[in-house]
Design an enzyme around this catalytic site. Structure first.
Site, PDB file in Angstrom:
ATOM      1  CB  CYS A 129      74.224 128.885  -1.624  1.00 56.72           C
ATOM      2  SG  CYS A 129      75.186 129.082  -0.111  1.00 56.72           S
ATOM      3  CE  LYS A 189      87.268 131.877   9.986  1.00 60.11           C
ATOM      4  NZ  LYS A 189      86.733 130.510  10.154  1.00 60.11           N
ATOM      5  CD  GLU A 210      77.614 131.135  -3.124  1.00 60.88           C
ATOM      6  OE1 GLU A 210      76.463 131.328  -2.634  1.00 60.88           O
ATOM      7  OE2 GLU A 210      78.270 130.119  -2.919  1.00 60.88           O
ATOM      8  CG  LEU A 211      76.551 136.698   0.539  1.00 64.06           C
ATOM      9  CD1 LEU A 211      76.034 138.069   0.912  1.00 64.06           C
ATOM     10  CD2 LEU A 211      77.667 136.263   1.476  1.00 64.06           C
ATOM     11  N   GLY A 243      79.365 132.263   2.263  1.00 62.65           N
ATOM     12  CA  GLY A 243      78.794 132.002   3.572  1.00 62.65           C
ATOM     13  C   GLY A 243      77.455 132.677   3.746  1.00 62.65           C
ATOM     14  CB  SER A 244      75.542 133.414   6.774  1.00 62.46           C
ATOM     15  OG  SER A 244      76.392 134.274   7.530  1.00 62.46           O
ATOM     16  CD  GLU A 271      69.885 129.868   2.223  1.00 63.16           C
ATOM     17  OE1 GLU A 271      70.497 129.175   1.398  1.00 63.16           O
ATOM     18  OE2 GLU A 271      70.416 130.818   2.840  1.00 63.16           O
ATOM     19  CD1 TRP A 314      79.515 125.277   7.852  1.00 67.19           C
ATOM     20  CD2 TRP A 314      78.546 123.656   6.662  1.00 67.19           C
ATOM     21  NE1 TRP A 314      78.170 125.549   7.792  1.00 67.19           N
ATOM     22  CE2 TRP A 314      77.549 124.569   7.064  1.00 67.19           C
ATOM     23  CE3 TRP A 314      78.163 122.549   5.902  1.00 67.19           C
ATOM     24  CZ2 TRP A 314      76.203 124.415   6.728  1.00 67.19           C
ATOM     25  CZ3 TRP A 314      76.823 122.394   5.565  1.00 67.19           C
ATOM     26  CH2 TRP A 314      75.864 123.323   5.978  1.00 67.19           C
ATOM     27  CG  ASN A 315      78.068 124.567   1.849  1.00 70.90           C
ATOM     28  OD1 ASN A 315      79.136 125.182   1.850  1.00 70.90           O
ATOM     29  ND2 ASN A 315      77.015 124.987   1.190  1.00 70.90           N
TER      30      ASN A 315
END
Length: 456
Positions: free
Chosen positions: A266, A158, A232-233, A210-211, A360, A134-135
């Protein structure tokens, strides 16, 4: 998750909602993407696809006001920041429209012996699944979809459940630009359906931003099904200050690197590692500057920080801050929560034994560490499970490159912060994920690097 829905984080008001896709709709979407790859991607040239991608870039620019308004409402992004994200996304699409042909050109191989010739050709794989957060609702999609559609892959996307309107708007742009049905498809899919999509033999790869937990889950499913993955976390990026001839400039860069996207990035700087001689002055100036930033109405052009992405996110950040203090950290500046709004906080004396040392903080909380030497700065910087981005301030050119070599991160920015650009590869190491997006590397992640050897 029972539906995709918009909640205005500034007011708490509910917005439009969208039903989850049925299993039949998911199956049809995969089929449409597979057909588009066979019927469109394999029958068009890179130049033809690049021309369509340029139209995608142009439509982002033409619709920038509307697109920005959507994400202000969906995730509380300040409007001027939202406009900047739309513009950057347009730049990314335009970059691949302009440079995709050169990146995908055949690469001759010099033979060691024998007759004939050989070269490497970049070919598409097929249907790819993108799982996006969402960011940065537009930027995340651009760096995945832009290069891959020019390459000839087709996309199922998605998005986060709180971004249904912006995700639909992106799908409409690809259709209006001239991409055929199935080339880019937006899916209001559930987490359970994602596992089935990845397992489908027509899907060739998956990219997730995401996470850490989500990345591990997706990678596990993809691994079982032998699918290529780009992840990419999270990040707990260090901002190292060893020397500077302008402390205020360094602090301004540090503050900007912490509060970008209301602290929800991130690759935002989160841990500030400052040499002893500059530490006290840095803390004082940094605290004064970041403390002057007040979260406000994201629809105002004057606002630089809006609410956090959700009430849950704000409550989690508040709990992390309280736990850090209980475990011995000194709270130099205490942020206050008001609903989803959260004002900046500054911590010092964070112990390596505390949770805060390795967690984080996905919001405007900064931790500042005092170090005695370059070696200690590197040790603290690398003492994290993450390795996404990093920042270094020094007036010593040799030291800059020496420390850059020692930092365990996918990106190092020297004497500046967050100079993102479409040509700069983005990605991390360690638990921040693997693979690269943007630049020439981003278009190669989901390519079949095919050897063609001609003997006579």
């Amino acid at each position: 998750m029972s539906k995709y829905a918009v909640t205005n984080l500034a007011t708490g008001a509910s917005g439009p909602s969208f039903a989850l896709a049925t299993d039949a709709e998911v199956t049809e979407a995969i089929g449409a993407a597979d057909r588009a790859h066979s019927e469109f991607s394999r029958r068009t040239s890179v130049a033809e696809r690049a021309a369509l991608m340029q139209r995608v870039a142009d439509l982002h620019s033409e619709r920038r006001e509307h697109l920005a308004d959507l994400i202000v409402g969906e995730m509380g992004k300040p409007r001027e920041v939202a406009l900047g994200e739309v513009d950057f996304s347009a730049d990314i699409y335009g970059y691949y429209a302009t440079h995709g042909g050169a990146f995908l050109a055949d690469e001759p191989i010099e033979l060691l012996g024998g007759e004939g010739s050989a070269f490497m050709r970049n070919a598409s794989l097929g249907v790819l699944l993108g799982i996006m957060p969402w960011n940065f609702p537009y930027y995340q999609v651009a760096r995945f979809a832009g290069p891959n559609l020019v390459l000839g892959n087709t996309i199922l996307l998605k998005h986060a459940s709180q971004c249904p309107e912006s995700s639909a708007a992106i799908e409409q742009i690809f259709a209006d630009a001239g991409f055929p049905a199935g080339a880019y498809g937006n899916l209001y899919a559930s987490s359970d359906q994602i596992a089935d999509i990845i397992a489908d033999p027509r899907v060739c790869g998956v990219s997730l931003t995401g996470s850490e937990g989500a990345g591990a889950a997706v990678a596990e499913i993809a691994g079982r099904n032998l699918k290529k993955v780009v992840l990419e976390l999270g990040g707990s990026d260090p901002f190292i200050v060893l020397s500077t001839d302008n402390l205020e400039e360094a602090v301004d860069a540090a503050v900007a690197a912490r509060v970008i996207n209301s602290g929800q990035a991130c690759n935002a700087a989160k841990r500030f590692i400052v040499i002893d001689a500059l530490f006290d002055a840095f803390v004082e100036l940094f605290t004064a500057k970041i403390g002057g930033i007040v979260p406000a109405d994201p629809t105002s052009s004057e606002t630089t920080m809006g609410p956090l992405s959700s009430l849950d996110a704000a409550e989690k950040l508040e709990e992390q801050l309280q736990r850090a203090e209980a475990q011995g950290a000194t709270v130099v500046l205490r942020g206050r929560r008001d609903g989803a709004f959260f004002s900046p906080s500054v911590l010092t004396e964070v112990s390596p034994q505390s949770d805060a040392y390795r967690e984080e903080f996905f919001g405007p909380v900064a931790a500042i560490y005092r170090v005695e030497s370059e070696a200690e700065a590197v040790q603290v910087a690398n003492d994290t499970p993450y390795g996404l981005s990093s920042y270094l301030f020094t007036t010593d050119a040799e030291q800059a490159l020496r420390v850059a070599d020692l930092i365990e991160a996918g990106m190092v920015f020297i004497n500046g912060s967050l100079p993102d650009s479409a040509e700069l590869p983005f990605g991390g190491v360690k638990r921040s994920g693997f693979g690269r997006e943007l630049g020439r590397f981003g278009i190669a992640e989901f390519a079949n690097k095919k050897l063609i050897r001609i003997l006579k």
